[in-house]
Design an enzyme around this catalytic site. Structure first.
Site, PDB file in Angstrom:
ATOM      1  N   LYS A   1       0.832  -1.209   0.000  1.00 58.50           N
ATOM      2  CA  LYS A   1       0.000   0.000   0.000  1.00 58.50           C
ATOM      3  C   LYS A   1       0.867   1.259   0.000  1.00 58.50           C
ATOM      4  CE  LYS A   1      -2.163  -1.009   3.850  1.00 58.50           C
ATOM      5  NZ  LYS A   1      -1.725  -2.360   4.269  1.00 58.50           N
TER       6      LYS A   1
ATOM      7  N   ARG B   1      -9.127   1.304   9.809  1.00 57.38           N
ATOM      8  CA  ARG B   1      -9.001  -0.125  10.100  1.00 57.38           C
ATOM      9  C   ARG B   1     -10.177  -0.632  10.926  1.00 57.38           C
ATOM     10  NH1 ARG B   1      -2.935   0.236   9.548  1.00 57.38           N
ATOM     11  NH2 ARG B   1      -2.077  -1.834   9.677  1.00 57.38           N
TER      12      ARG B   1
ATOM     13  N   ARG C   1      11.361  -7.285   4.427  1.00 55.82           N
ATOM     14  CA  ARG C   1      11.312  -5.959   5.039  1.00 55.82           C
ATOM     15  C   ARG C   1      11.959  -5.976   6.425  1.00 55.82           C
ATOM     16  NH1 ARG C   1       5.590  -2.959   5.317  1.00 55.82           N
ATOM     17  NH2 ARG C   1       5.291  -4.158   7.202  1.00 55.82           N
TER      18      ARG C   1
ATOM     19  N   ARG D   1      11.993  -3.413  11.307  1.00 52.26           N
ATOM     20  CA  ARG D   1      10.816  -2.981  12.050  1.00 52.26           C
ATOM     21  C   ARG D   1      10.509  -3.948  13.174  1.00 52.26           C
ATOM     22  NH1 ARG D   1       5.803  -1.034   8.357  1.00 52.26           N
ATOM     23  NH2 ARG D   1       4.664  -2.148   9.985  1.00 52.26           N
TER      24      ARG D   1
ATOM     25  N   ARG E   1      -1.012  -9.502  13.358  1.00 52.25           N
ATOM     26  CA  ARG E   1      -1.435  -8.512  12.361  1.00 52.25           C
ATOM     27  C   ARG E   1      -2.295  -9.156  11.277  1.00 52.25           C
ATOM     28  NH1 ARG E   1       4.183  -6.555  10.890  1.00 52.25           N
ATOM     29  NH2 ARG E   1       3.294  -5.022   9.473  1.00 52.25           N
TER      30      ARG E   1
HETATM   31  P1  ADP Z   1       1.241  -2.665   7.986  1.00 51.04           P
HETATM   32  O1  ADP Z   1       0.425  -2.119   6.856  1.00 51.04           O
HETATM   33  O2  ADP Z   1       2.487  -3.305   7.508  1.00 51.04           O
HETATM   34  O3  ADP Z   1       0.442  -3.475   8.955  1.00 51.04           O
HETATM   35  P2  ADP Z   1       1.284  -0.051   9.191  1.00 51.04           P
HETATM   36  O4  ADP Z   1       2.494   0.776   9.015  1.00 51.04           O
HETATM   37  O5  ADP Z   1       0.056   0.342   8.430  1.00 51.04           O
HETATM   38  O6  ADP Z   1       1.763  -1.500   8.861  1.00 51.04           O
HETATM   39  O7  ADP Z   1       0.858  -0.123  10.728  1.00 51.04           O
HETATM   40  C1  ADP Z   1       1.770  -0.514  11.733  1.00 51.04           C
HETATM   41  C2  ADP Z   1       1.071  -0.554  13.097  1.00 51.04           C
HETATM   42  O8  ADP Z   1       0.585   0.764  13.438  1.00 51.04           O
HETATM   43  C3  ADP Z   1      -0.179  -1.430  13.174  1.00 51.04           C
HETATM   44  O9  ADP Z   1       0.117  -2.777  13.420  1.00 51.04           O
HETATM   45  C4  ADP Z   1      -0.935  -0.768  14.339  1.00 51.04           C
HETATM   46  O10 ADP Z   1      -0.366  -1.092  15.591  1.00 51.04           O
HETATM   47  C5  ADP Z   1      -0.678   0.703  14.114  1.00 51.04           C
HETATM   48  N1  ADP Z   1      -1.710   1.320  13.253  1.00 51.04           N
HETATM   49  C6  ADP Z   1      -1.508   1.879  12.015  1.00 51.04           C
HETATM   50  N2  ADP Z   1      -2.647   2.357  11.513  1.00 51.04           N
HETATM   51  C7  ADP Z   1      -3.622   2.089  12.435  1.00 51.04           C
HETATM   52  C8  ADP Z   1      -5.024   2.313  12.492  1.00 51.04           C
HETATM   53  N3  ADP Z   1      -5.679   2.917  11.486  1.00 51.04           N
HETATM   54  N4  ADP Z   1      -5.693   1.914  13.604  1.00 51.04           N
HETATM   55  C9  ADP Z   1      -5.080   1.331  14.628  1.00 51.04           C
HETATM   56  N5  ADP Z   1      -3.755   1.058  14.623  1.00 51.04           N
HETATM   57  C10 ADP Z   1      -3.026   1.436  13.553  1.00 51.04           C
END
Ligand code: ADP
Length: 198
Positions: A13, A88, A127, A133, A144
């Site tokens: 994304k 989300r 990654r 990370r 996740r």
């Molecule tokens: P990925 O798409 O690889 O899961 P992100 O960078 O989008 O990683 O998100 C990393 C972490 O940040 C998530 O696992 C969560 O803990 C937090 N996070 C990101 N966006 C949200 C959201 N919209 N609501 C709740 N937690 C979020």
């Protein structure tokens, strides 16, 4: 034009959002990136969020909703936003609709990036090696993916009730995924701005 890129972790994304934002003059808003910035700056919010993020759990709705609301009025967002990793939950989706409606705006298109589970694991391992990370561990990854299955089953129907949610095959190479995304975006860009691109 306001767009949501919806899809599992490591679906690409962010990669696609960066390409599309340049081409269409949109602004990528990634809640994950914002949260990682808070963590690396050592803010109070960052310290609280880190524990949840490292475990692969979601941070509370109000935290991400506030972060989005704070940025939405910036000049970079004037032509539109690509929401990446947000919303989300249905509560986040409802809050986003409200934030946009208050500004006379709306979500124009929601796309679902689909990626096979084995590909996701493969990309995350890569990654993890490249970026280190904290949430690219086996345990956090399990959480996740599990959470994604859970929240996508609620958020996608929320948007499908409003209109079609086109699927993008995210298993393909970066360029081919961009082509598919543009096929969906071009007609929408013409509708909202009168131009195929900015
Ligand atoms: P990925 O798409 O690889 O899961 P992100 O960078 O989008 O990683 O998100 C990393 C972490 O940040 C998530 O696992 C969560 O803990 C937090 N996070 C990101 N966006 C949200 C959201 N919209 N609501 C709740 N937690 C979020």
């Amino acid at each position: 034009m306001n767009v949501i890129f919806f899809g599992p972790p490591a679906a690409g994304k962010g990669t696609q959002a960066k390409i599309i934002q340049e081409k269409y003059g949109l602004r990528q808003l990634s809640t994950g990136d914002m949260l990682r910035e808070e963590v690396s700056s050592g803010t109070e919010l960052g310290i609280k969020a880190k524990k949840l993020m490292d475990q692969g759990k979601l941070v509370p709705d109000h935290v991400v909703i506030d972060m989005i609301a704070k940025r939405i009025d910036s000049p970079e967002c004037a032509k539109g936003v690509i929401f990446d990793g947000f919303p989300r939950t249905v509560a986040q989706a409802e809050a986003l609709d409200k934030i946009l409606a208050e500004r006379g705006k709306k979500i124009d298109i929601v796309m679902e990036l689909e990626v096979d589970q084995n590909k996701i694991v493969e990309r995350m391992k890569k990654r993890a090696a490249e970026e280190g990370r904290n949430d690219d561990t086996v345990e956090a990854l399990k959480t996740r993916l599990h959470l994604y299955n859970d929240y996508s089953a609620k958020v996608l129907p929320y948007y499908r009730a409003q209109g079609p949610v086109p699927k993008i095959n995210g298993n393909q190479p970066i360029d081919s995924v961009t082509v598919q995304i543009e096929e969906v975006l071009q007609p929408e860009a013409v509708k909202t701005t009168g131009h195929a691109r900015q």
